[in-house]
Design an enzyme around this catalytic site. Structure first.
Site, PDB file in Angstrom:
ATOM      1  N   HIS A 217       2.233  -5.221 -12.090  1.00  0.00           N
ATOM      2  CA  HIS A 217       1.753  -4.038 -11.210  1.00  0.00           C
ATOM      3  C   HIS A 217       2.849  -3.101 -10.871  1.00  0.00           C
ATOM      4  CE1 HIS A 217      -0.915  -2.042  -8.021  1.00  0.00           C
ATOM      5  NE2 HIS A 217      -1.641  -2.604  -9.029  1.00  0.00           N
TER       6      HIS A 217
ATOM      7  N   GLU B  64      -5.027   1.961   9.836  1.00  0.00           N
ATOM      8  CA  GLU B  64      -4.298   2.742   8.656  1.00  0.00           C
ATOM      9  C   GLU B  64      -4.772   4.155   8.792  1.00  0.00           C
ATOM     10  OE1 GLU B  64      -4.304   1.584   4.554  1.00  0.00           O
ATOM     11  OE2 GLU B  64      -3.319  -0.415   4.878  1.00  0.00           O
TER      12      GLU B  64
ATOM     13  N   ASP C 110      -2.783  -3.807   0.548  1.00  0.00           N
ATOM     14  CA  ASP C 110      -4.193  -3.294   0.339  1.00  0.00           C
ATOM     15  C   ASP C 110      -4.549  -4.013  -0.877  1.00  0.00           C
ATOM     16  OD1 ASP C 110      -4.347  -1.985   2.804  1.00  0.00           O
ATOM     17  OD2 ASP C 110      -3.199  -0.244   1.467  1.00  0.00           O
TER      18      ASP C 110
END
Length: 548
Positions: free
Chosen positions: A127, A299, A188
């Site tokens: 990632h 958030e 997240d």
């Protein structure tokens, strides 16, 4: 190793002789000579391919005694990542079965000396955004192969779990929930490895309370750049412990981690609301993260010139006032969404609504835009994966992701918003823009991660996806240009911004990033990876080049 181009030179250097038509009385089949020539050519191609392949591989690597194995052929899959901007072929991929496999490989490469160009990069779930986990002509360690030991849970007043660094956070969530426990701090997106996030920081909406993931680790097992396997914690080899956390893979490869746990809730009240005034939006966010009794997750994100915004929310949320919500228009506006969550257990169903209402009452959001949802704890934490599945089904997941993540001091966030939202950026069609504050007191300044100096700072994350082959506003070049404009603005306005998941190509830029901490970073590199073998994809140090 890429060796697909050897046939053409062989055809040129070993031409097939022109053949005459055999006499009618010839006992040979008509095509015998053609077939024989083709087979000779094929065998010569294979021989040349193997010769060229193995001539570039140090013979000692081929004979390493490992429980796992080194693969020198199937390496293309590790030469790309989530960012889809860099493709650097390694020499080999190590598929370790044990921590010792990694240590033996690193130690052996170290013994080859500074004149060997071979480096080592650890790769988790791939990632990375700019090739950070790639190693051109080096060895990439497939950390997902390292799933031992099996997760070991420990209860008591301070529960924790021992996990392999190649384990995915989503798997830790599912396993820990069987014991009624869960890690305190998250990212997240949960389909990432433990070693990958701990090498950066690991931030999400719980960070205001618990700090990043690197603030919730008790112990690590690390393979240093010397090939030494070392256990470290705050009380044992503490300098290595703090070096590796947020250390961008520069000082060692994390092999195992001891993660702090807490009792896990059953359910989540998940809430969104809109603001049109940035000052009010940030004031409410900062009020919430400073409150003792507040939401468990805080958030936010920015919406610029989006049509039908609230209608899109209806697939997952319900408006508190459907009539007012239906009359709200988002077209042409720059809006700010506050996203919060409150955790609860099944026995609290009767009181949770009252508690949420009490927590919302001091806030100054646009009343018609309050949307609520109730989901399981697992579904809430794994919410991004739902979007991933949809994007994969449309072929829109494996596209370039030129993300830009910034940490901005609280005193500068309004100047930043004025210069960027609605100015440099005129819409948010390329992807979400996250924005939320965190408390510096929850971060450990002994780790390697670099953050702003102020007590409160904001994460602003531009999570763009580029449209392949597009030359318009959705294309990679345009998004990269926007990112550069944002960075140039931050520099010219002297905002004191630090990059999270930083990417630089020049050492002077890395020096500026670390600032007064650069000398300590270099000292740690010299201590734990003196030949600069590890994590070449970060482009901080170059192997066999003296420190400056």
């Amino acid at each position: 190793m890429e060796v697909k181009v050897f046939h053409l030179p062989l055809l040129l250097t070993h031409p097939v002789r022109k053949m005459r038509k055999p006499a009618a009385s010839s006992p040979q089949p008509k095509n015998f000579l053609v077939i024989r020539s083709f087979l000779l050519l094929l065998l010569s191609c294979i021989a040349a391919k193997l010769s060229l392949c193995f001539s570039n591989i140090p013979s000692s690597l081929l004979t390493l005694s490992l429980d796992g194995h080194l693969n020198f052929d199937e390496v293309q899959h590790v030469a790309k990542d989530f960012g889809n901007q860099y493709q650097l072929l390694p020499l080999a991929v190590l598929h370790p079965k044990t921590v010792t496999d990694i240590a033996i490989t690193i130690k052996h490469i170290g013994q080859m000396g500074p004149h060997s160009e071979i480096t080592v990069a650890a790769r988790g779930h791939g990632h990375s955004l700019q090739g950070q986990a790639q190693a051109y002509r080096g060895v990439v360690v497939n950390m997902k192969c390292l799933r031992s030991p099996i997760m070991q849970f420990h209860g008591g007043k301070s529960p924790y779990v021992d996990v392999s660094a190649g384990e995915l956070w989503i798997n830790i969530l599912h396993e820990s929930m069987k014991y009624g426990l869960a890690p305190k701090s998250w990212t997240d997106y949960l389909h990432l490895t433990v070693g990958g996030t701990l090498s950066n920081a690991g931030i999400s909406g719980q960070a205001f309370r618990h700090g990043p993931q690197i603030s919730n680790v008790h112990q690590l097992e690390v393979i240093t750049g010397k090939g030494d396997v070392v256990k470290c914690s705050e009380n044992q080899n503490e300098d290595l412990f703090h070096s590796v956390l947020g250390g961008l893979g520069q000082f060692g490869i994390i092999a195992q981690a001891r993660i702090s746990l807490e009792p896990a809730p059953d359910k989540v009240k998940w809430i969104r609301m809109l603001y049109s005034d940035f000052n009010i939006f940030t004031r409410d966010q900062e009020y919430l993260i400073a409150s003792e009794n507040t939401f468990d997750y805080i958030e936010g994100f920015v919406i610029i010139n989006r049509t039908g915004l609230l209608n899109n929310w209806r697939s997952s949320f319900s408006p508190q006032d459907p009539l007012q919500a239906s009359q709200f228009e988002s077209d042409g506006q720059t809006l700010f969404c506050l996203e919060v969550a409150k955790y609860f257990n099944m026995g609290q169903t009767d009181t949770i609504n009252e508690e949420v209402e009490r927590l919302l009452s001091p806030l100054n959001y646009i009343s018609s835009t309050l949307f609520l949802s109730e989901v399981s704890y697992i579904d809430f934490l794994d919410r991004v994966h739902v979007s991933e599945v949809k994007l994969r089904s449309k072929g829109l997941w494996e596209v370039p992701h030129p993300w830009l993540n910034l940490l901005i001091p609280r005193s500068k966030i309004h100047r930043f918003a004025e210069g960027v939202f609605g100015n440099i950026l005129t819409d948010t069609s390329n992807g979400p823009i996250l924005i939320y504050p965190v408390n510096k007191s929850k971060w450990d300044n002994r780790t390697s991660v670099v953050i702003p100096e102020e007590d409160i700072f904001y994460l602003v994350a531009f999570l763009s996806s580029a449209v392949p082959s597009s030359t318009g506003t959705g294309g990679l070049d345009h998004i990269l240009y926007q990112n550069k404009r944002i960075l140039d603005f931050c520099e010219s306005a002297h905002l004191g911004v630090k990059q999270y998941l930083p990417h630089y190509t020049r050492q002077e830029d890395w020096k500026a990033h670390f600032g007064p901490r650069w000398e300590a970073f270099v000292r740690r590199k010299s201590a734990y990876d003196p030949l600069r073998i590890l994590a070449p994809g970060q482009r901080i140090f170059q192997k066999a080049v003296p420190f400056s």
